[in-house]
Scaffold this active site. Structure first.
Site: not given
Ligand code: PMP
Length: 362
Positions: A103, A174, A198
């Protein structure tokens, strides 16, 4: 009536039972209005009250200082990967990224479309099994901001403390997979973002907490929907916001307040994670994947000695009503996500299942 499974999914994830019950009722009739929450106009007084409540609860829970905006943005955390550099980076500027997983890498890749990225630290060399320390971190000369991922959902690592960005440089976090799982000192950050699915509610909305002077500094020539300014100036209501997702987020936030707030949540989450990590440390069959000092309270990653046995365990757990335990497809193994709403009883059921499996296969 079906029995509900224990849901260890990494997101969308389990929600608190009282929230689901209140939501069920609100789908039929929101607060005695005669109209369900899915059917209300976003400009009507009932939804405006929901939005105001969601923002007030965010401010209350995290003691958000007055010079920060609380925004509800669609597009997921992935849109924030792009909105952050679009607003705050330019072709002549550099942003520093801490690369602690896929991520974080994806966030950096988006930033490279708009300016230069300096990798301040990375844990790629050991498969993202640790969190780099200050000695392993090098900032660039004058970064526009520093970006890091407070909890690495796929690997199961978590920063204990945010990295110490150079003085005066905005820290961007993030926090998608650990938002409001522990106290958050908002004043340390320029911007915090988290997809709701989450710890905060359903998919479809992302919480952004951002310092007002940064919002004002955002580039002026952006498409309307990609500028933080638009959300700040219109109370997240420039266009039709994801009303239902925001409603559920407000209910989850109210539930968090009822649980005693973020400090109480941290105690609860720490206790849950400790039950599972203790089992991993003593198990003859299962072992934790990441370095002990980087272990996440939110996502616990573990393995048996073989992928075949991992698959067998996941099937055994499913048959026992324990769902969502397969690791991310890029890494395999097992991952138990222990977000705020997951009860201790779920972790105890998982440990019991692991012991039975270890006895049979050890
Ligand atoms: N950042 C983190 C730490 C994540 O765990 C996730 C999704 N699991 C994301 C970003 C991406 O999120 P989204 O699917 O809402 O774009």
């Amino acid at each position: 009536m079906t029995t509900r499974a224990w849901n260890f999914s990494s997101g969308p994830a389990t929600l608190p039972e009282p929230v689901l019950r209140r939501t069920q009722a609100a789908v039929w009739d929101l607060d005695g209005s005669g109209i369900g929450v899915l059917e209300h106009s976003h400009r009507g007084r009932e939804f405006m009250a929901v939005l105001a409540r969601a923002e007030a609860l965010v401010r209350q829970l995290a003691a958000v200082p007055a010079d920060y905006d609380v925004l509800f943005v669609p597009g997921g955390a992935s849109l924030q990967f792009a909105m952050v550099p679009m607003n705050f980076l330019g072709p002549a500027a550099t942003a520093d990224y801490c690369l602690t997983g896929v991520w974080a890498d994806k966030a950096a890749a988006e930033a490279r479309r708009f300016g230069a990225v300096h990798v301040a630290c990375s844990s790629a060399a050991d498969g993202y099994a640790h969190i780099p320390d200050a000695a392993a971190t090098r900032w660039s000369d004058a970064p526009a901001y520093v970006h890091f991922t407070s909890n690495n959902t796929i690997y199961g690592t978590q920063w204990r403390q945010p990295p110490a960005a150079p003085a005066g440089v905005p820290l961007v976090c993030d926090a998608s997979s650990d938002i409001f799982s522990r106290p958050l000192d908002v004043a340390r950050y320029g911007l915090v973002y988290a997809g709701a699915q989450k710890n905060l509610g359903p998919a479809g909305v992302t919480l952004v907490i951002v310092r007002k002077d940064l919002v004002a500094r955002g580039h002026a020539d952006l498409p309307t929907m990609l500028a933080y300014r638009t959300y700040a100036e219109h109370q997240s209501m420039y266009n039709t916001p994801p009303t239902f997702a925001i409603y559920v987020v407000a209910e989850v936030l109210a539930w968090l307040v009822e649980q005693g707030g973020l400090a109480a949540m941290a105690t609860h989450n720490r206790a849950k994670a400790a039950i599972l990590y203790d089992e991993l440390d003593r198990s003859p069959l299962f072992r934790g994947v990441v370095r002990a000092d980087a272990r996440s309270d939110m996502n616990v990653t573990f393995r048996t000695p073989s992928p075949a046995l991992d698959a067998q365990f996941i099937a055994t757990a499913e048959a026992a009503g324990l769902r969502g335990l397969a690791g991310h497809r890029s890494v395999g193994g097992m991952r138990a996500s222990l977000y705020n709403a997951l009860p201790v009883a779920a972790v105890e059921a998982l440990v019991a299942c692991m012991r039975g499996f270890a006895a049979a296969h050890g």
